[in-house]
Design a protein around this motif. Structure first.
Motif, mmCIF file in Angstrom:
data_model
loop_
_atom_site.group_PDB
_atom_site.id
_atom_site.type_symbol
_atom_site.label_atom_id
_atom_site.label_comp_id
_atom_site.label_asym_id
_atom_site.label_seq_id
_atom_site.Cartn_x
_atom_site.Cartn_y
_atom_site.Cartn_z
ATOM 1 N N UNK A 60 20.753 -9.779 42.615
ATOM 2 C CA UNK A 60 21.671 -8.978 41.809
ATOM 3 C C UNK A 60 21.006 -7.902 40.978
ATOM 4 N N UNK A 61 19.720 -7.708 41.140
ATOM 5 C CA UNK A 61 18.993 -6.705 40.343
ATOM 6 C C UNK A 61 18.643 -5.458 41.143
ATOM 7 N N UNK A 62 19.111 -5.365 42.369
ATOM 8 C CA UNK A 62 18.835 -4.177 43.173
ATOM 9 C C UNK A 62 17.506 -4.201 43.892
ATOM 10 N N UNK A 63 16.827 -5.341 43.885
ATOM 11 C CA UNK A 63 15.505 -5.426 44.529
ATOM 12 C C UNK A 63 15.639 -5.197 46.037
ATOM 13 N N UNK A 64 16.585 -5.872 46.662
ATOM 14 C CA UNK A 64 16.783 -5.718 48.105
ATOM 15 C C UNK A 64 17.149 -4.292 48.482
ATOM 16 N N UNK A 65 18.014 -3.666 47.698
ATOM 17 C CA UNK A 65 18.422 -2.271 47.947
ATOM 18 C C UNK A 65 17.208 -1.354 47.892
ATOM 19 N N UNK A 66 16.372 -1.514 46.860
ATOM 20 C CA UNK A 66 15.169 -0.679 46.745
ATOM 21 C C UNK A 66 14.238 -0.901 47.926
ATOM 22 N N UNK A 67 14.105 -2.152 48.346
ATOM 23 C CA UNK A 67 13.231 -2.447 49.484
ATOM 24 C C UNK A 67 13.766 -1.817 50.767
ATOM 25 N N UNK A 68 15.074 -1.874 50.984
ATOM 26 C CA UNK A 68 15.644 -1.263 52.197
ATOM 27 C C UNK A 68 15.473 0.256 52.174
ATOM 28 N N UNK A 69 15.632 0.884 51.012
ATOM 29 C CA UNK A 69 15.398 2.329 50.911
ATOM 30 C C UNK A 69 13.919 2.649 51.176
ATOM 31 N N UNK A 70 13.025 1.785 50.696
ATOM 32 C CA UNK A 70 11.596 1.958 50.951
ATOM 33 C C UNK A 70 11.311 1.913 52.454
ATOM 34 N N UNK A 71 11.938 0.979 53.162
ATOM 35 C CA UNK A 71 11.722 0.853 54.609
ATOM 36 C C UNK A 71 12.106 2.160 55.308
ATOM 37 N N UNK A 72 13.245 2.745 54.930
ATOM 38 C CA UNK A 72 13.651 4.032 55.513
ATOM 39 C C UNK A 72 12.588 5.101 55.244
ATOM 40 N N UNK A 73 12.124 5.170 54.001
ATOM 41 C CA UNK A 73 11.133 6.173 53.626
ATOM 42 C C UNK A 73 9.820 5.947 54.376
ATOM 43 N N UNK A 74 9.456 4.694 54.546
ATOM 44 C CA UNK A 74 8.218 4.359 55.273
ATOM 45 C C UNK A 74 8.332 4.810 56.726
ATOM 46 N N UNK A 75 9.480 4.548 57.349
ATOM 47 C CA UNK A 75 9.673 4.971 58.743
ATOM 48 C C UNK A 75 9.545 6.487 58.852
ATOM 49 N N UNK A 76 10.206 7.200 57.954
ATOM 50 C CA UNK A 76 10.139 8.673 57.982
ATOM 51 C C UNK A 76 8.705 9.159 57.795
ATOM 52 N N UNK A 77 7.988 8.530 56.864
ATOM 53 C CA UNK A 77 6.605 8.935 56.597
ATOM 54 C C UNK A 77 5.722 8.731 57.826
ATOM 55 N N UNK A 78 6.082 7.772 58.656
ATOM 56 C CA UNK A 78 5.323 7.503 59.879
ATOM 57 C C UNK A 78 5.844 8.314 61.062
ATOM 58 N N UNK A 79 6.848 9.168 60.817
ATOM 59 C CA UNK A 79 7.406 9.989 61.885
ATOM 60 C C UNK A 79 8.327 9.219 62.825
ATOM 61 N N UNK A 80 8.829 8.089 62.356
ATOM 62 C CA UNK A 80 9.731 7.270 63.179
ATOM 63 C C UNK A 80 11.167 7.504 62.729
ATOM 64 N N UNK A 81 12.080 7.563 63.700
ATOM 65 C CA UNK A 81 13.459 7.937 63.399
ATOM 66 C C UNK A 81 14.443 6.784 63.542
ATOM 67 N N UNK A 82 13.907 5.561 63.617
ATOM 68 C CA UNK A 82 14.793 4.407 63.744
ATOM 69 C C UNK A 82 14.115 3.188 63.126
ATOM 70 N N UNK A 83 14.929 2.360 62.473
ATOM 71 C CA UNK A 83 14.478 1.070 61.957
ATOM 72 C C UNK A 83 15.250 0.007 62.728
ATOM 73 N N UNK A 84 14.565 -1.024 63.162
ATOM 74 C CA UNK A 84 15.221 -2.137 63.855
ATOM 75 C C UNK A 84 14.886 -3.441 63.147
ATOM 76 N N UNK A 85 15.805 -4.378 63.250
ATOM 77 C CA UNK A 85 15.603 -5.702 62.682
ATOM 78 C C UNK A 85 16.513 -6.671 63.404
ATOM 79 N N UNK A 86 16.281 -7.958 63.180
ATOM 80 C CA UNK A 86 17.247 -8.957 63.598
ATOM 81 C C UNK A 86 17.349 -10.006 62.515
ATOM 82 N N UNK A 87 18.477 -10.700 62.524
ATOM 83 C CA UNK A 87 18.714 -11.773 61.568
ATOM 84 C C UNK A 87 19.342 -12.931 62.312
#
Length: 149
Positions: free
Chosen positions: A85-112
């Protein structure tokens, strides 16, 4: 470091990475009937390989990511239950997007795991689309992807 900063994990963070991962995933053991894969990961090897990023002091959340040829694979995301409830997960997901872009990757994949139904509500809110559901040994997995602009 501010508590909101996300940084590469170091060897000194390995016990915290294990503790946060275990705290986040232990509640699912009974529901899915097996130990979730992130709990059995070699955290020290993942940290040494530069795949783990943490936030908080002490650590309250983390992601494990791996650059692949055409996408960034989000292997695991964990937030300690005390930090929900403190926004930690949201910040981490935004970080993942930024990390992908920084690496020149245009897609993030995951499974649950299909039994982790909370995640099936969360990921679409962050732009992930369901691509398939597939059984992998004892795991019933739902695969998602997010295309980045």
């Amino acid at each position: 470091m501010t508590s909101e900063e996300i940084r590469p994990a170091t060897a000194a963070d390995v016990p915290a990475v294990k503790a946060v991962t275990d705290a986040a995933f232990t509640p699912y053991i009974e529901r899915i009937g097996v130990v979730p894969v992130p709990m059995e990961a070699d955290h020290a090897a993942n940290v040494a390989a530069g795949k783990v990023f943490v936030t908080g002091d002490p650590v309250t959340g983390l992601v494990v990511v791996e650059a692949r040829e055409d996408h960034l694979f989000l292997d695991s995301i964990a937030v300690h239950p005390d930090a929900h409830g403190r926004g930690v997960g949201r910040r981490l997901l935004h970080f993942v997007d930024a990390r992908a872009r920084a690496l020149g990757l245009h897609e993030v994949r995951l499974y649950t795991n299909a039994m982790m139904w909370e995640n099936q509500k969360i990921y679409p809110k962050f732009g992930y689309e369901l691509t398939e559901r597939r059984e992998d040994g004892p795991y019933d997995r739902i695969h998602y992807r997010k295309r980045l602009a």
